[in-house]
Motif scaffolding. Structure first.
Motif, mmCIF file in Angstrom:
data_model
loop_
_atom_site.group_PDB
_atom_site.id
_atom_site.type_symbol
_atom_site.label_atom_id
_atom_site.label_comp_id
_atom_site.label_asym_id
_atom_site.label_seq_id
_atom_site.Cartn_x
_atom_site.Cartn_y
_atom_site.Cartn_z
ATOM 1 N N HIS A 39 92.781 113.747 110.375
ATOM 2 C CA HIS A 39 92.477 114.020 111.671
ATOM 3 C C HIS A 39 91.194 115.149 111.558
ATOM 4 O O HIS A 39 91.300 116.187 112.499
ATOM 5 N N GLU A 41 88.246 114.728 112.358
ATOM 6 C CA GLU A 41 87.466 115.093 113.584
ATOM 7 C C GLU A 41 87.999 115.840 114.648
ATOM 8 O O GLU A 41 87.158 116.348 115.680
ATOM 9 N N SER A 42 89.305 116.239 114.582
ATOM 10 C CA SER A 42 89.529 117.205 115.766
ATOM 11 C C SER A 42 89.092 118.606 115.506
ATOM 12 O O SER A 42 89.321 119.556 116.244
ATOM 13 N N MET A 43 88.468 118.676 114.191
ATOM 14 C CA MET A 43 87.896 120.187 114.181
ATOM 15 C C MET A 43 86.764 120.280 114.936
ATOM 16 O O MET A 43 85.994 121.528 114.487
ATOM 17 N N LEU A 44 86.202 119.307 115.415
ATOM 18 C CA LEU A 44 84.963 119.634 116.226
ATOM 19 C C LEU A 44 84.773 120.656 116.991
ATOM 20 O O LEU A 44 83.711 121.415 116.783
ATOM 21 N N ILE A 45 85.633 120.889 117.782
ATOM 22 C CA ILE A 45 85.628 122.136 118.791
ATOM 23 C C ILE A 45 85.443 123.376 117.996
ATOM 24 O O ILE A 45 84.433 124.199 118.364
ATOM 25 N N HIS A 49 82.430 126.000 117.849
ATOM 26 C CA HIS A 49 82.643 127.692 118.197
ATOM 27 C C HIS A 49 82.089 128.349 117.319
ATOM 28 O O HIS A 49 81.406 129.406 117.406
ATOM 29 N N LYS A 76 79.163 111.913 120.864
ATOM 30 C CA LYS A 76 80.485 112.407 121.210
ATOM 31 C C LYS A 76 80.322 113.957 121.155
ATOM 32 O O LYS A 76 80.998 114.779 121.966
ATOM 33 N N GLY A 79 78.800 115.088 124.118
ATOM 34 C CA GLY A 79 79.837 114.868 125.265
ATOM 35 C C GLY A 79 80.545 116.257 125.268
ATOM 36 O O GLY A 79 80.864 116.603 126.357
ATOM 37 N N VAL A 80 81.162 116.612 124.060
ATOM 38 C CA VAL A 80 81.959 117.434 123.850
ATOM 39 C C VAL A 80 81.249 118.900 124.209
ATOM 40 O O VAL A 80 81.796 119.819 125.042
ATOM 41 N N TYR A 84 82.511 121.364 128.096
ATOM 42 C CA TYR A 84 82.998 122.728 127.974
ATOM 43 C C TYR A 84 82.163 123.732 128.553
ATOM 44 O O TYR A 84 80.987 124.219 127.780
#
Ligand SMILES: Cc1cc2nc3c(=O)[nH]c(=O)nc-3n(C[C@H](O)[C@H](O)[C@H](O)COP(=O)(O)O)c2cc1C
Ligand code: FES
Lengths: 190, 726
Positions: A39, A41-45, A49, A76, A79-80, A84
């Motif tokens: 996973h 890709e879940s570290m994108l946010i 930061h 993406k 988008g992210v 936020y």
């Protein structure tokens, strides 16, 4: 799975080298460390930061570099970054002034403090002062409602504030900015 | 057979005991300084440095600074506690550099406390002793009458009340721990001895033994060790604190949030030891069910049931998440718990992980809380280094680890499905439920999401039993709830009270009532998803169902006090603007509904409202409630509906009379100078940003209504009350 994620173009190595120059070392290390993890890709946010922490904002080049190096579509990433509120796509001044417009601050007169700030700085919300020292933004509660109304400048929380205290408060930061400037130009200091 | 987990705990506790003994804090003078976001904002770091300087200069080795989290008494920060062995702890409020110097030279070096600056203290001297009687708030015992007789006894022996103070605390939560007969409990300070009294003879023995002979009366010592004893020993004399029942916040302001040793010293990780030694998740779930613990994040779903649901899934890859998004603007209890007692939340989560059979836990914390993130990360690292996280936790064979994921400023991410998307690295847009996260959550696996405060209660319940916890609350919900009291209230801060406590007790008795002597208008609970409780209903009990019946919700614990100066239409508009901005835009009813409702409210506050607007508001709100995808849209109209229900006449005044009764809505007010009162000092004219005030010196001024922007500066600066707001 990782095979297919690295869809590579002929000149990928050149491209990659180029993108790597756009991000600081710690971000690159972070992306590299996560690449093989499940996973990733879940570290994108978290990555965004870090990038914002370094540059103060997320520019178009940063977004593209992150997209390419993390192998996530640019659509993406954009988008992210736009979803936020915490992410800013515009550069900002040395000190970010965040006026709390949460409930507790609102009922305690945050609007008047905000008004005073716009008058004193001569800018509106979302703008940066001409000298590049202050940016003005609003936020919804920084969690110190007991001190309402509060204003956050950089990492520091100030409150309770009255409109009359605003000029002095800005003065202290201006003085600090001036000091930094002097410090920076003295040769023996880094 | 020796149990590895219990051995692990014992050797860890021994080691900690030794370290703490070596530090020898009990024999030293402690200067306790709070360290959390509010304290820092109020200047606690400077205060700490200043004390450190004084200690260095004095060369004394018997004075140490003890850093703790936040007690939740925000408006009086920075608070500094001085603990001299054998004396009642003293707390100073609003300490600054100058006061540091006075405290150090007068109190610490000369044993004369700076009485004038003591927190919530009136009187010239400090008592040598204090007896805190439980009021029996929950068990209706004879506390108050015993207390009166005790005071009478003291008086009869010629002991003056300023030497021995007799006070009250609402409830120690001690009865029922050991299952014995209920009795009255009394905490004697500074000895930190808890007595259990049942008769007048006991009172006499206490006076003669403890007060006159200065000896602890062993016979009367309680066997129970109530949960917040340490807290009350330090803060029990302040009524803001002793009227609370602290469970989730028991360690806040007591332990150093960065010290695992101190947490263990307060029985930390005992509950986890029990859980891992028993190897029985069903036992945990059972206790939580008995405790009637309901989720503190707003929904109020029974925690035991949620864990049981996740546990029974066929898929054995499972996750547990701590929801630290705290989106309600005006609430800060989760931040405070994360900052002040991080190990407790981590322990609660490990227990949760074990109970549902998860391998991994995630903390989702909003990026606006940098200190909370730092403290939790520190707690995780320390736990991992000490065998409390990671492989084979405490030698039990249970593997579990956790990491932090940051929010990025989107309110909707507090919603569980949106939160999961956000952890996955996506835009935080909610999904249709079912499937619920307990069926299919993070990356499609069973996932249990709980609020910070829910986790903060877990270790306490398992240590003191579910039945004990259930007894503290109401029939439907056990335990306590933490409220973040803010707005127009005298004492802002964190208040933890048993569920079922009346609103009035929270706002008036603990919060000190409305600030500035104004009248209470309403109490807002539940943030943007909640509603207003009018002052006339302030005797209502705080619990999930009564609040819902009154058109509000419990929510996560934000409690905003509104006074007669607040316009309900304006506040409803404020919340709607919030929801409209935070709507993620995925579903139409919420995206468009909130926008249109906001438009109507704006019209009304600008004096352009029409009679049919109220019907429209009603219809739109209902529609938005019924058809939105997630809780955000479904709850967004609540503030509007509830203000319409309780404050309809204010809406009507705006619409029909073009008048704002609270004189808040700028478009509906005017400023006028009262020619009889105006002495022509010119201060208003000088402060007017648009220079619309004219008049010669020493003559009455006038405001040009055409040019006036109604900023209210003149009203604020006039020293002669010559400006009327009409
Ligand atoms: C719009 C919205 C925002 C929410 N924000 C939060 C929040 O900030 N913190 C929280 O714990 N729960 C929040 N919730 C509730 C969560 O969805 C979820 O019910 C809760 O975290 C479950 O934990 P609990 O059972 O311990 O209460 C929110 C729900 C909605 C619909
Ligand atoms: S509302 Fe401003 S800090 Fe909470």
């Amino acid at each position: 799975m990782s095979e297919c994620c690295h869809c590579q173009t002929d000149n990928w190595e050149d491209l990659e080298r180029g993108y790597r120059t756009m991000l600081p070392e710690d971000v690159l290390a972070f992306i590299d460390a996560n690449r093989e993890k499940e996973h990733s890709e879940s570290m994108l946010i978290a990555t965004l930061h870090m990038v914002q922490g370094h540059f103060g904002h997320l520019g178009p080049g940063h977004l593209e570099a992150v997209a390419q190096l993390m192998q996530v579509p640019l659509a993406k990433v954009t988008g992210v970054a736009t979803f936020y509120h915490y992410f800013r796509l515009q550069p900002r001044g040395k000190y970010l002034i965040n006026v709390c417009l949460g409930t507790a601050c609102y009922v305690k007169g945050a609007e008047k403090v905000a008004q005073k700030l716009t008058e004193e700085l001569g800018i509106r919300f979302g703008e940066t002062s001409k000298d590049g020292i202050f940016s003005l933004e609003s936020t919804r509660c920084v969690g110190t409602c007991g001190l309402a109304p509060v204003v956050m400048i950089g990492d520091e929380v100030h409150g309770p504030l009255t409109p009359n205290q605003v000029p002095n408060l800005l003065e202290t930061y201006l003085a600090r900015a001036a000091e930094d400037l002097v410090g920076a130009s003295t040769p023996e200091q880094k | 057979m020796s149990l590895p987990v219990r051995d692990f705990y014992r050797s860890m506790a021994d080691r900690v005991g030794q370290t703490l003994a070596e530090r020898g804090l009990d024999d030293k003078i402690l200067i306790q300084v709070g360290s959390a976001t509010c304290e820092h904002a109020a200047g606690s770091q400077t205060v700490e440095e200043e004390f450190a300087r004084h200690i260095r200069a004095s060369g004394r080795k018997d004075i140490v600074i003890h850093r703790t989290g936040c007690t939740g008494r925000c408006s009086r920060e920075p608070i500094v506690g001085i603990h001299v062995p054998g004396l009642i702890p003293v707390k100073y409020e609003r300490v600054n550099r100058d006061l540091v110097h006075r405290i150090f030279t007068e109190h610490i070096q000369n044993s004369t406390p700076v009485v004038k600056h003591i927190l919530d203290h009136d009187g010239e001297t400090l008592p040598e002793r204090e007896f805190l009687f439980c009021e029996g708030a929950r068990c209706q015992r004879s506390g108050p009458s015993l207390r009166d007789r005790f005071s009478a006894l003291l008086e009869a022996r010629g002991i003056e009340p300023h030497r021995v103070r007799v006070g009250a605390a609402s409830c120690f939560g001690a009865c029922g721990i050991s299952g014995g007969e209920p009795a009255t409990f009394v905490l004697a300070r500074p000895e930190k001895v808890l007595y259990r009294l049942s008769s007048d003879e006991d009172l006499v023995a206490l006076v003669e033994g403890h007060v006159l002979a200065g000896q602890v009366v062993e016979r009367l010592k309680a066997k129970e060790e109530p949960i917040a004893l340490e807290f009350l020993e330090r803060y029990g004399d302040v009524s803001f604190f002793n009227r609370q029942s602290r469970i989730a916040l028991r360690n806040a302001g007591v332990v150093d949030p960065e010290s695992l040793d101190e947490y263990i010293g307060c029985d930390g990780f005992k509950a986890l030891t029990d859980v891992l030694a028993r190897r029985d998740p069903e036992w945990v779930i059972n206790e939580l069910t008995k405790a009637r613990l309901r989720g503190r994040g707003g929904g109020g779903f029974t925690t035991g049931a949620k864990w049981a649901l996740a546990r029974k899934q066929a898929d054995t890859t499972r996750f547990i998440i701590c929801n630290g998004d705290e989106g309600d603007p005006g609430a800060f209890m989760d931040r405070s718990m994360l900052e002040s007692d991080p190990f407790n939340i981590v322990e609660g989560m490990i227990i949760g992980g074990f109970s549902i059979g998860a391998q991994k836990g995630f903390f989702y914390i909003r990026a606006e809380y940098p200190l909370a993130i730092k403290r939790i990360q520190h707690a995780i690292d320390v736990c991992r280094a000490n065998g409390l996280l990671g492989q084979n936790i405490m030698g039990s064979g249970f593997d579990f680890d956790m990491e932090i994921r940051l929010g990025a400023g989107a309110f909707v991410c507090g919603e569980e499905t949106a939160l999961i998307r956000s952890i996955e690295g996506e835009r935080g847009q909610p999904k249709v439920r079912p499937p619920y996260p307990t069926d299919r959550g993070l990356w499609g696996h069973p996932t249990c999401i709980n609020n910070v405060e829910t986790f903060a209660n877990i270790s306490a319940i398992l240590r003191y039993s579910g039945d004990w916890y259930a007894r503290i609350g109401t029939e439907k919900s056990g335990g306590t709830k933490v409220f973040a009291l803010a707005g127009k209230v005298k004492h802002t801060g964190l208040v933890e009270v048993p569920l079922g406590t009346t609103l009035s007790r929270v706002v008036n008795d603990i919060g000190g009532g409305v600030s500035g002597g104004k009248k209470l208008k309403a109490i807002q609970t539940g943030g943007p998803a909640g509603g207003f409780i009018p002052a006339a209903m302030q005797d209502m009990e705080v619990d999930f169902e009564p609040l819902q019946k009154a058109g509000s919700i419990m929510g996560s614990g934000g409690m905003i006090v509104l006074s007669e100066d607040d316009c309900m239409v304006d506040i409803a508009k404020f919340y709607m603007a919030f929801s409209q901005e935070e709507s993620c835009g995925k579903c139409t009813p919420c995206r468009e509904g909130t926008t249109r409702i906001l438009e109507i409210l704006e019209r009304i506050t600008q004096g352009k409202g029409e009679p049919e607007d109220l019907d429209k508001l009603h219809r739109l709100s209902r529609l938005c409630q019924r058809t939105s995808l997630c809780g955000l849209g479904r709850a967004a109209p609540n503030p509007v509906l509830s203000s319409l229900k309780h404050f309809r006449e204010e809406f009507l005044a705006h619409i029909h009379d073009k008048h704002c009764p609270a004189k808040k809505c700028v478009a509906l007010i005017r400023y006028e100078i009262n020619a009889e009162k105006c002495i022509g000092c010119t201060i208003c004219a000088r402060n007017c940003p648009v220079e619309c005030i004219t008049g010669a010196r020493k003559e009455a001024h006038v405001i040009d209504q055409e040019a006036c922007v109604k900023c209210g500066n003149c009203f604020d600066v006039c020293k002669f009350a010559a400006i009327d707001r009409v």
